[in-house]
Design a protein around this motif. Sequence first.
Motif, PDB file in Angstrom:
ATOM      1  N   TYR A   1       0.948  -1.184  -0.005  1.00 39.94           N
ATOM      2  CA  TYR A   1      -0.045  -0.051   0.056  1.00 39.94           C
ATOM      3  C   TYR A   1       0.978   1.161  -0.026  1.00 39.94           C
ATOM      4  O   TYR A   1       1.968   1.246   0.449  1.00 39.94           O
ATOM      5  N   PRO A   2       0.471   2.600  -0.582  1.00 35.29           N
ATOM      6  CA  PRO A   2       1.197   3.381  -0.708  1.00 35.29           C
ATOM      7  C   PRO A   2       1.406   4.282   0.764  1.00 35.29           C
ATOM      8  O   PRO A   2       2.516   4.872   0.796  1.00 35.29           O
ATOM      9  N   SER A   3       0.745   4.165   1.716  1.00 32.78           N
ATOM     10  CA  SER A   3       0.909   4.702   3.066  1.00 32.78           C
ATOM     11  C   SER A   3       0.188   3.964   4.161  1.00 32.78           C
ATOM     12  O   SER A   3      -0.518   3.030   3.937  1.00 32.78           O
ATOM     13  N   CYS A   4       0.458   4.196   5.349  1.00 32.06           N
ATOM     14  CA  CYS A   4      -0.239   3.679   6.413  1.00 32.06           C
ATOM     15  C   CYS A   4      -0.751   4.811   7.196  1.00 32.06           C
ATOM     16  O   CYS A   4       0.157   5.245   8.327  1.00 32.06           O
ATOM     17  N   PRO A   5      -1.808   5.369   7.084  1.00 32.91           N
ATOM     18  CA  PRO A   5      -2.081   6.868   7.605  1.00 32.91           C
ATOM     19  C   PRO A   5      -2.720   6.794   9.117  1.00 32.91           C
ATOM     20  O   PRO A   5      -2.484   7.701   9.580  1.00 32.91           O
ATOM     21  N   ASN A   6      -3.226   5.608   9.377  1.00 28.65           N
ATOM     22  CA  ASN A   6      -3.867   5.412  10.844  1.00 28.65           C
ATOM     23  C   ASN A   6      -2.703   5.319  11.675  1.00 28.65           C
ATOM     24  O   ASN A   6      -2.853   5.330  13.142  1.00 28.65           O
ATOM     25  N   TRP A   7      -1.321   4.864  11.551  1.00 29.46           N
ATOM     26  CA  TRP A   7      -0.442   4.309  12.521  1.00 29.46           C
ATOM     27  C   TRP A   7       1.016   5.016  12.502  1.00 29.46           C
ATOM     28  O   TRP A   7       1.405   5.450  11.393  1.00 29.46           O
ATOM     29  N   GLU A   8       1.449   5.515  13.611  1.00 24.90           N
ATOM     30  CA  GLU A   8       2.837   6.037  13.664  1.00 24.90           C
ATOM     31  C   GLU A   8       3.792   4.705  13.584  1.00 24.90           C
ATOM     32  O   GLU A   8       3.282   3.986  14.175  1.00 24.90           O
TER      33      GLU A   8
ATOM     34  N   THR B   1       0.100  -8.359   7.838  1.00 23.56           N
ATOM     35  CA  THR B   1       0.371  -6.961   8.609  1.00 23.56           C
ATOM     36  C   THR B   1      -0.154  -5.865   7.744  1.00 23.56           C
ATOM     37  O   THR B   1      -0.820  -4.944   8.432  1.00 23.56           O
ATOM     38  N   GLU B   2       0.328  -5.826   6.533  1.00 22.19           N
ATOM     39  CA  GLU B   2       0.008  -4.575   5.806  1.00 22.19           C
ATOM     40  C   GLU B   2      -1.427  -4.421   5.623  1.00 22.19           C
ATOM     41  O   GLU B   2      -1.807  -3.303   5.897  1.00 22.19           O
ATOM     42  N   CYS B   3      -2.243  -5.470   5.509  1.00 20.40           N
ATOM     43  CA  CYS B   3      -3.798  -5.368   5.304  1.00 20.40           C
ATOM     44  C   CYS B   3      -4.343  -5.032   6.620  1.00 20.40           C
ATOM     45  O   CYS B   3      -5.223  -4.224   6.855  1.00 20.40           O
ATOM     46  N   TYR B   4      -3.838  -5.595   7.798  1.00 17.49           N
ATOM     47  CA  TYR B   4      -4.241  -5.215   9.069  1.00 17.49           C
ATOM     48  C   TYR B   4      -4.044  -3.904   9.395  1.00 17.49           C
ATOM     49  O   TYR B   4      -5.024  -3.076  10.074  1.00 17.49           O
ATOM     50  N   LEU B   5      -3.054  -3.144   9.332  1.00 18.09           N
ATOM     51  CA  LEU B   5      -2.539  -1.820   9.282  1.00 18.09           C
ATOM     52  C   LEU B   5      -3.447  -0.867   8.712  1.00 18.09           C
ATOM     53  O   LEU B   5      -3.662   0.422   9.021  1.00 18.09           O
ATOM     54  N   GLN B   6      -3.923  -1.362   7.529  1.00 17.75           N
ATOM     55  CA  GLN B   6      -5.014  -0.572   6.690  1.00 17.75           C
ATOM     56  C   GLN B   6      -6.398  -0.747   7.180  1.00 17.75           C
ATOM     57  O   GLN B   6      -6.974   0.601   7.226  1.00 17.75           O
ATOM     58  N   LEU B   7      -6.875  -1.674   7.785  1.00 16.09           N
ATOM     59  CA  LEU B   7      -8.182  -1.837   8.255  1.00 16.09           C
ATOM     60  C   LEU B   7      -8.241  -1.377   9.538  1.00 16.09           C
ATOM     61  O   LEU B   7      -9.516  -0.804   9.912  1.00 16.09           O
TER      62      LEU B   7
ATOM     63  N   MET C   1      -8.340   0.230  18.134  1.00 18.44           N
ATOM     64  CA  MET C   1      -8.981  -1.080  17.800  1.00 18.44           C
ATOM     65  C   MET C   1     -10.219  -0.694  17.491  1.00 18.44           C
ATOM     66  O   MET C   1     -10.979  -1.447  18.158  1.00 18.44           O
ATOM     67  N   THR C   2     -10.871   0.373  16.866  1.00 14.29           N
ATOM     68  CA  THR C   2     -12.082   0.548  16.949  1.00 14.29           C
ATOM     69  C   THR C   2     -12.903  -0.002  15.663  1.00 14.29           C
ATOM     70  O   THR C   2     -14.061  -0.073  15.707  1.00 14.29           O
ATOM     71  N   ASN C   3     -12.220  -0.386  14.611  1.00 13.64           N
ATOM     72  CA  ASN C   3     -12.944  -0.978  13.565  1.00 13.64           C
ATOM     73  C   ASN C   3     -13.227  -2.430  13.580  1.00 13.64           C
ATOM     74  O   ASN C   3     -12.603  -3.269  14.351  1.00 13.64           O
ATOM     75  N   ALA C   4     -14.443  -2.663  12.946  1.00  9.73           N
ATOM     76  CA  ALA C   4     -14.839  -4.223  13.009  1.00  9.73           C
ATOM     77  C   ALA C   4     -13.951  -5.161  12.079  1.00  9.73           C
ATOM     78  O   ALA C   4     -13.131  -4.607  11.239  1.00  9.73           O
ATOM     79  N   CYS C   5     -13.988  -6.522  12.432  1.00  5.35           N
ATOM     80  CA  CYS C   5     -13.362  -7.390  11.684  1.00  5.35           C
ATOM     81  C   CYS C   5     -13.968  -7.618  10.426  1.00  5.35           C
ATOM     82  O   CYS C   5     -15.271  -7.501  10.237  1.00  5.35           O
TER      83      CYS C   5
ATOM     84  N   GLY D   1     -14.278  -4.204  17.258  1.00  4.62           N
ATOM     85  CA  GLY D   1     -12.850  -4.101  17.945  1.00  4.62           C
ATOM     86  C   GLY D   1     -11.775  -5.347  17.410  1.00  4.62           C
ATOM     87  O   GLY D   1     -11.092  -5.725  18.460  1.00  4.62           O
ATOM     88  N   MET D   2     -11.725  -5.713  16.071  1.00  5.12           N
ATOM     89  CA  MET D   2     -10.740  -6.616  15.617  1.00  5.12           C
ATOM     90  C   MET D   2      -9.346  -6.464  16.337  1.00  5.12           C
ATOM     91  O   MET D   2      -8.598  -5.442  16.179  1.00  5.12           O
ATOM     92  N   MET D   3      -8.949  -7.508  16.922  1.00  6.36           N
ATOM     93  CA  MET D   3      -7.501  -7.511  17.443  1.00  6.36           C
ATOM     94  C   MET D   3      -6.939  -8.852  16.869  1.00  6.36           C
ATOM     95  O   MET D   3      -7.733  -9.716  16.248  1.00  6.36           O
ATOM     96  N   VAL D   4      -5.474  -8.813  16.771  1.00  6.58           N
ATOM     97  CA  VAL D   4      -4.964 -10.040  16.015  1.00  6.58           C
ATOM     98  C   VAL D   4      -3.765 -10.708  17.010  1.00  6.58           C
ATOM     99  O   VAL D   4      -3.437  -9.841  17.966  1.00  6.58           O
TER     100      VAL D   4
END
Length: 197
Positions: A53-60, A117-123, A128-132, A139-142
């Motif tokens: 993915y071009p970027s990972c906007p939600n994560w530092e 991991t790349e897909c998880y970081l996008q979703l 942890m507020t987004n659904a699986c 609150g999907m966690m892995v």
Amino acid sequence: MGNHHSSREHPPPHPPYPHLHSVIKHNPLRRTKGRLHLTREELDQKCKPSGLYPSCPNWEPRQIRRLVADGKLASRLVGSDGETCLHSTTADQECPICFLFYSEINTANCCKAAICTECYLQLQTPKMTNACPFCNGEGMMVTVAKKLEEEEVKRRQVEEQRVIESNIMEKYGKPSDKITTTAAAVTTGISTGTSAS
């Protein structure tokens, strides 16, 4: 007059070996504080974006590094396509979102679905507020998935072979002799514990 204090402040004492302080501070082999005890160089390699993915906007970057260092998130790896994995005996697992295979992958705690991991970081967000995306659980966690055992890899190959055979039967009406022979050889390899080539 005996208790006369100088208005000058004394400089703080220097460490006995000032050159060692900078060597220790910037040593790339210094261990991190993560649960996996990775060196800084190892952690840099595991946290390097794969380019999927071009970027990972939600994560530092530091948040990702902390999760990877603690073993709570799989490494950010470059995935391989299905053709490469179909003909190998590696225990790579497929991410159902990007359809690439990874030697290290995560599983959703809610439904045990695999996700890279790349897909998880996008979703997902750090909070942890987004659904699986698979079961819609909140609150999907892995967790980092365990590596597949040799027996599981063989079972996966047999299942993939059956899907291929089923597709051929659907298209042409009967299975190819070569595919039937290959599926039988792989199945025999599972029951005897040998590998079919």
